[in-house]
Design a protein around this motif. Structure first.
Motif, PDB file in Angstrom:
ATOM      1  N   ILE A  15       1.354  -0.869   0.310  1.00 25.92           N
ATOM      2  CA  ILE A  15      -0.029  -0.543  -0.024  1.00 25.92           C
ATOM      3  C   ILE A  15       0.941   1.336   0.202  1.00 25.92           C
ATOM      4  CG2 ILE A  15      -1.799   1.345   1.273  1.00 25.92           C
ATOM      5  CD1 ILE A  15      -2.740  -1.288   2.115  1.00 25.92           C
ATOM      6  N   PRO A  16       0.907   2.451  -0.987  1.00 29.91           N
ATOM      7  CA  PRO A  16       1.563   3.866  -1.543  1.00 29.91           C
ATOM      8  C   PRO A  16       1.186   4.494   0.178  1.00 29.91           C
ATOM      9  CG  PRO A  16      -0.014   3.137  -2.906  1.00 29.91           C
ATOM     10  CD  PRO A  16      -0.410   2.458  -1.853  1.00 29.91           C
ATOM     11  N   ARG A  17       2.091   4.659   1.068  1.00 32.07           N
ATOM     12  CA  ARG A  17       2.610   5.315   2.218  1.00 32.07           C
ATOM     13  C   ARG A  17       1.496   6.194   1.989  1.00 32.07           C
ATOM     14  NH1 ARG A  17       6.684   6.971   6.392  1.00 32.07           N
ATOM     15  NH2 ARG A  17       7.680   5.687   5.480  1.00 32.07           N
ATOM     16  N   ILE A  18       1.054   6.875   1.043  1.00 28.46           N
ATOM     17  CA  ILE A  18       0.721   8.295   1.493  1.00 28.46           C
ATOM     18  C   ILE A  18      -0.705   7.552   1.552  1.00 28.46           C
ATOM     19  CG2 ILE A  18      -0.294   8.455  -1.054  1.00 28.46           C
ATOM     20  CD1 ILE A  18      -0.192  10.995   1.189  1.00 28.46           C
ATOM     21  N   TRP A  19      -1.449   6.605   0.753  1.00 35.21           N
ATOM     22  CA  TRP A  19      -2.968   5.785   0.579  1.00 35.21           C
ATOM     23  C   TRP A  19      -2.446   5.513   2.407  1.00 35.21           C
ATOM     24  CZ3 TRP A  19      -6.471   7.406  -1.481  1.00 35.21           C
ATOM     25  CH2 TRP A  19      -6.125   7.769  -2.608  1.00 35.21           C
ATOM     26  N   GLY A  20      -1.682   4.187   2.324  1.00 36.45           N
ATOM     27  CA  GLY A  20      -1.427   4.441   4.082  1.00 36.45           C
ATOM     28  C   GLY A  20      -1.842   5.785   5.610  1.00 36.45           C
ATOM     29  N   ILE A  21      -1.551   6.467   5.200  1.00 35.92           N
ATOM     30  CA  ILE A  21      -1.418   7.507   6.191  1.00 35.92           C
ATOM     31  C   ILE A  21      -2.936   7.956   6.524  1.00 35.92           C
ATOM     32  CG2 ILE A  21      -1.194  10.034   6.357  1.00 35.92           C
ATOM     33  CD1 ILE A  21       1.636   9.423   5.512  1.00 35.92           C
ATOM     34  N   PHE A  22      -3.535   7.505   5.240  1.00 38.83           N
ATOM     35  CA  PHE A  22      -4.863   8.078   5.355  1.00 38.83           C
ATOM     36  C   PHE A  22      -6.500   7.318   5.907  1.00 38.83           C
ATOM     37  CE2 PHE A  22      -4.406  10.652   1.317  1.00 38.83           C
ATOM     38  CZ  PHE A  22      -4.251  12.314   1.982  1.00 38.83           C
ATOM     39  N   ILE A  23      -5.450   5.646   5.003  1.00 37.68           N
ATOM     40  CA  ILE A  23      -6.228   4.644   6.297  1.00 37.68           C
ATOM     41  C   ILE A  23      -6.007   4.824   7.791  1.00 37.68           C
ATOM     42  CG2 ILE A  23      -5.969   2.764   6.435  1.00 37.68           C
ATOM     43  CD1 ILE A  23      -5.415   2.068   3.716  1.00 37.68           C
ATOM     44  N   LEU A  24      -4.979   5.698   8.054  1.00 37.08           N
ATOM     45  CA  LEU A  24      -4.886   5.529   9.804  1.00 37.08           C
ATOM     46  C   LEU A  24      -5.120   6.404  10.510  1.00 37.08           C
ATOM     47  CD1 LEU A  24      -0.875   4.870   9.805  1.00 37.08           C
ATOM     48  CD2 LEU A  24      -3.064   3.241  10.137  1.00 37.08           C
ATOM     49  N   PHE A  25      -5.187   7.594   9.477  1.00 41.14           N
ATOM     50  CA  PHE A  25      -5.936   8.497   9.896  1.00 41.14           C
ATOM     51  C   PHE A  25      -8.054   8.542   9.913  1.00 41.14           C
ATOM     52  CE2 PHE A  25      -4.215  13.076  10.734  1.00 41.14           C
ATOM     53  CZ  PHE A  25      -2.580  12.434  10.063  1.00 41.14           C
ATOM     54  N   ILE A  26      -8.373   7.669   8.756  1.00 40.96           N
ATOM     55  CA  ILE A  26      -9.531   7.449   9.163  1.00 40.96           C
ATOM     56  C   ILE A  26      -9.797   6.675  10.143  1.00 40.96           C
ATOM     57  CG2 ILE A  26     -11.451   6.201   7.988  1.00 40.96           C
ATOM     58  CD1 ILE A  26     -10.538   7.031   5.311  1.00 40.96           C
ATOM     59  N   ALA A  27      -9.384   5.814  10.095  1.00 42.91           N
ATOM     60  CA  ALA A  27      -9.362   5.187  11.331  1.00 42.91           C
ATOM     61  C   ALA A  27      -8.983   4.910  13.433  1.00 42.91           C
ATOM     62  CB  ALA A  27      -8.180   3.456  11.420  1.00 42.91           C
ATOM     63  N   LEU A  28      -8.253   6.328  13.163  1.00 36.31           N
ATOM     64  CA  LEU A  28      -7.978   7.063  14.075  1.00 36.31           C
ATOM     65  C   LEU A  28      -8.905   7.906  14.327  1.00 36.31           C
ATOM     66  CD1 LEU A  28      -6.123   8.022  16.380  1.00 36.31           C
ATOM     67  CD2 LEU A  28      -5.533   9.508  15.354  1.00 36.31           C
ATOM     68  N   ILE A  29      -9.896   9.014  13.632  1.00 34.88           N
ATOM     69  CA  ILE A  29     -10.816   9.238  14.024  1.00 34.88           C
ATOM     70  C   ILE A  29     -12.348   8.701  14.414  1.00 34.88           C
ATOM     71  CG2 ILE A  29     -12.456  10.889  12.564  1.00 34.88           C
ATOM     72  CD1 ILE A  29     -10.501  11.587  10.900  1.00 34.88           C
ATOM     73  N   GLY A  30     -12.082   7.688  14.000  1.00 39.56           N
ATOM     74  CA  GLY A  30     -13.261   6.769  13.518  1.00 39.56           C
ATOM     75  C   GLY A  30     -13.222   6.107  15.206  1.00 39.56           C
ATOM     76  N   LEU A  31     -12.075   5.835  15.725  1.00 33.51           N
ATOM     77  CA  LEU A  31     -11.832   5.574  17.118  1.00 33.51           C
ATOM     78  C   LEU A  31     -12.593   6.412  18.179  1.00 33.51           C
ATOM     79  CD1 LEU A  31     -10.870   3.682  19.640  1.00 33.51           C
ATOM     80  CD2 LEU A  31      -7.984   4.623  18.580  1.00 33.51           C
ATOM     81  N   ILE A  32     -11.509   8.079  17.914  1.00 31.42           N
ATOM     82  CA  ILE A  32     -11.284   8.519  18.514  1.00 31.42           C
ATOM     83  C   ILE A  32     -13.171   9.385  18.857  1.00 31.42           C
ATOM     84  CG2 ILE A  32     -12.084  11.011  18.752  1.00 31.42           C
ATOM     85  CD1 ILE A  32      -9.068  10.744  18.298  1.00 31.42           C
ATOM     86  N   THR A  33     -14.698   8.726  17.806  1.00 33.66           N
ATOM     87  CA  THR A  33     -15.290   9.109  17.493  1.00 33.66           C
ATOM     88  C   THR A  33     -16.609   8.043  18.053  1.00 33.66           C
ATOM     89  OG1 THR A  33     -15.475   9.768  15.284  1.00 33.66           O
ATOM     90  CG2 THR A  33     -17.611   8.990  16.372  1.00 33.66           C
ATOM     91  N   LEU A  34     -15.658   7.005  17.895  1.00 31.95           N
ATOM     92  CA  LEU A  34     -16.497   5.744  19.102  1.00 31.95           C
ATOM     93  C   LEU A  34     -16.073   6.003  19.948  1.00 31.95           C
ATOM     94  CD1 LEU A  34     -18.100   2.590  19.151  1.00 31.95           C
ATOM     95  CD2 LEU A  34     -15.359   1.623  19.059  1.00 31.95           C
ATOM     96  N   LEU A  35     -15.400   6.651  20.798  1.00 29.82           N
ATOM     97  CA  LEU A  35     -14.980   7.196  22.736  1.00 29.82           C
ATOM     98  C   LEU A  35     -15.791   7.596  22.984  1.00 29.82           C
ATOM     99  CD1 LEU A  35     -10.960   6.032  22.952  1.00 29.82           C
ATOM    100  CD2 LEU A  35     -12.612   5.068  23.325  1.00 29.82           C
ATOM    101  N   VAL A  36     -15.405   8.989  21.970  1.00 29.70           N
ATOM    102  CA  VAL A  36     -16.278  10.108  22.633  1.00 29.70           C
ATOM    103  C   VAL A  36     -17.613   9.663  22.746  1.00 29.70           C
ATOM    104  CG1 VAL A  36     -17.178  12.512  21.323  1.00 29.70           C
ATOM    105  CG2 VAL A  36     -14.841  11.784  21.536  1.00 29.70           C
ATOM    106  N   PHE A  37     -18.841   9.018  21.729  1.00 36.09           N
ATOM    107  CA  PHE A  37     -20.268   8.843  21.737  1.00 36.09           C
ATOM    108  C   PHE A  37     -20.301   7.762  22.591  1.00 36.09           C
ATOM    109  CE2 PHE A  37     -19.544  11.697  18.342  1.00 36.09           C
ATOM    110  CZ  PHE A  37     -20.558  12.402  18.481  1.00 36.09           C
ATOM    111  N   LEU A  38     -19.877   6.885  22.515  1.00 35.30           N
ATOM    112  CA  LEU A  38     -19.695   5.066  24.040  1.00 35.30           C
ATOM    113  C   LEU A  38     -19.503   5.382  25.119  1.00 35.30           C
ATOM    114  CD1 LEU A  38     -20.133   2.664  20.801  1.00 35.30           C
ATOM    115  CD2 LEU A  38     -22.037   4.030  22.202  1.00 35.30           C
ATOM    116  N   VAL A  39     -17.720   5.600  25.127  1.00 37.20           N
ATOM    117  CA  VAL A  39     -17.459   5.452  26.580  1.00 37.20           C
ATOM    118  C   VAL A  39     -16.630   6.531  26.983  1.00 37.20           C
ATOM    119  CG1 VAL A  39     -14.845   5.149  27.593  1.00 37.20           C
ATOM    120  CG2 VAL A  39     -15.374   3.939  25.269  1.00 37.20           C
ATOM    121  N   PHE A  40     -17.565   8.036  26.527  1.00 37.93           N
ATOM    122  CA  PHE A  40     -16.592   9.142  27.121  1.00 37.93           C
ATOM    123  C   PHE A  40     -18.169   9.372  28.137  1.00 37.93           C
ATOM    124  CE2 PHE A  40     -17.312  13.373  27.879  1.00 37.93           C
ATOM    125  CZ  PHE A  40     -16.383  14.410  28.994  1.00 37.93           C
TER     126      PHE A  40
END
Length: 389
Positions: free
Chosen positions: A77-102
């Motif tokens: 996977i090209p580096r730039i696309w890998g960064i976007f995948i990680l950012f999307i996953a990170l945003i999803g994790l933060i959203t999950l924590l904010v709306f469910l756990v927090f």
């Protein structure tokens, strides 16, 4: 002049004792001049104090996400696309924590804040009753301590203390808004810094090496690689250990039926990043709740906490952290005390990795200086041994 003194002076770059004295005098003059014109460096101080928080947060995220990015690159996977995948996953994790756990943790936290004065009062009453009926009762009665009077006179003013504290915050609302604005700006800039670190972070040491003289590049590269290994091992290992401690504490407290188990587990997870002091901070509210609940709950708490510490110390930390830092426990305590005195909470949290980084730099510098000194020692020995041949 003996051979050792001569070698030391030649090592410093001179030939006579006067050179050493003049060097010391020159260093003192430089320090004096800089102390008189310190105001010139105020903009630099402001700049570093502004950028240090987002840079530290982005660096922590960089070392946590870099192994995942390298794994994605191994999957073609090209580096730039890998960064976007990680950012999307990170945003999803933060959203999950904010709306469910927090929200759940917020409710538990507010309930604990409301009930903590009651817990504390009841703990003092229980301790007083125990001491009056224990083998220390004769000594305790000589102190003539009336807990109920103490609670009425001292702890009855907690509401007024909160009111005064809020009034103090209101009077300093300008500085509070300024600090909050700086923190928000730091959080907003972290994703941009993190993006460029993931994209070109591994090119930065190579760029610095090209700026150095060729004869220093090998030693500098060794320092960069060692420092990178130390920081990476500490950040990744400490985060994983903290998560494991939080999960074990939460599950253990739930098993024994302690109130606010999940909140206390999260507290243990966050405080465990600080060696020695963190566990003490995490266990204090749990002990108060256990004492108020029942003596048997205190015993169960001690068993759970002992098991968690043994599993963490004997199995989890050795497997995850290894011996990457090589820091003596006494040194860690001194670093925590010094960092806390100089920089407060930030110094306590980042004192250990900062010390590890400085240790890498000074270890390599000492090795280079020793090689330089040994060269002069060899030359001096050759000079004095040659006539005897």
């Amino acid at each position: 002049m003996d051979n050792g003194s001569s070698r030391t002076i030649r090592f410093l770059g001179g030939r006579t004792t006067m050179f050493v004295l003049l060097s010391i005098l020159l260093i003192g003059i430089i320090i004096l001049v800089f102390s008189k014109v310190a105001f010139i460096f105020y903009p630099i101080k402001v700049f570093f104090s502004t950028v240090v928080l987002p840079v530290i947060l982005a660096t922590i995220a960089y070392y946590l996400l870099r192994p995942l990015l390298r794994l994605l690159e191994k999957w073609k996977i090209p580096r730039i696309w890998g960064i976007f995948i990680l950012f999307i996953a990170l945003i999803g994790l933060i959203t999950l924590l904010v709306f469910l756990v927090f929200p759940f943790l917020k409710t538990q936290f507010m309930n604990l804040i409301d009930e903590f004065p009651t817990y504390f009062n009841q703990m003092l009453i229980n301790v007083d009753s125990f001491l009056r009926t224990s083998i220390f009762s004769s000594y305790y009665k000589e102190l003539d301590i009336d807990v109920n009077t103490f609670l009425d006179e001292r702890l009855g003013t907690i509401g007024q203390l909160f009111t005064d504290a809020i009034g103090g915050l209101a009077s300093g609302v300008t500085s509070f808004i300024s600090a909050l604005t700086g923190f928000v700006l730091a959080i907003v800039t972290v994703p941009f810094i993190l993006f460029y670190l993931l994209l070109e972070g591994e090119k930065f040491p190579k760029m610095l090496l090209k700026m150095l003289p060729p004869r220093l590049r090998d030693d500098a590269q060794e320092i960069f690689e060692d420092a990178d290994h130390q920081i990476s091992a500490y950040i990744q290992g400490q985060i994983l250990v903290a998560i494991c401690i939080g999960i074990m504490v939460s599950i253990g407290f739930r098993i024994i039926g302690m109130d606010y188990a999940w909140l206390l587990g999260v507290l243990a997870m966050f405080t465990s990043v600080v060696p020695y002091l963190g566990p003490i901070i995490a266990i204090t509210p749990a002990v108060i709740i256990a004492i108020v609940t029942s003596p048997f709950m205190l015993v169960k708490l001690a068993i759970v906490w002992t098991i968690v510490q043994l599993v963490e110390g004997k199995f989890i930390s050795p497997q995850i952290m290894g011996k990457s830092l090589h820091i003596h426990p006494i040194t860690i305590i001194f670093v925590l005390l010094t960092g806390g005195s100089l920089f407060g909470v930030v110094g306590v949290v980042f004192g250990i990795p900062g010390y590890a980084l400085l240790k890498v730099v000074f270890t390599h510098l000492f090795k280079l200086l020793r090689l330089r000194y040994n060269k002069f020692e060899t030359d001096e020995q050759y000079h004095y041994e040659k006539p005897s041949r």
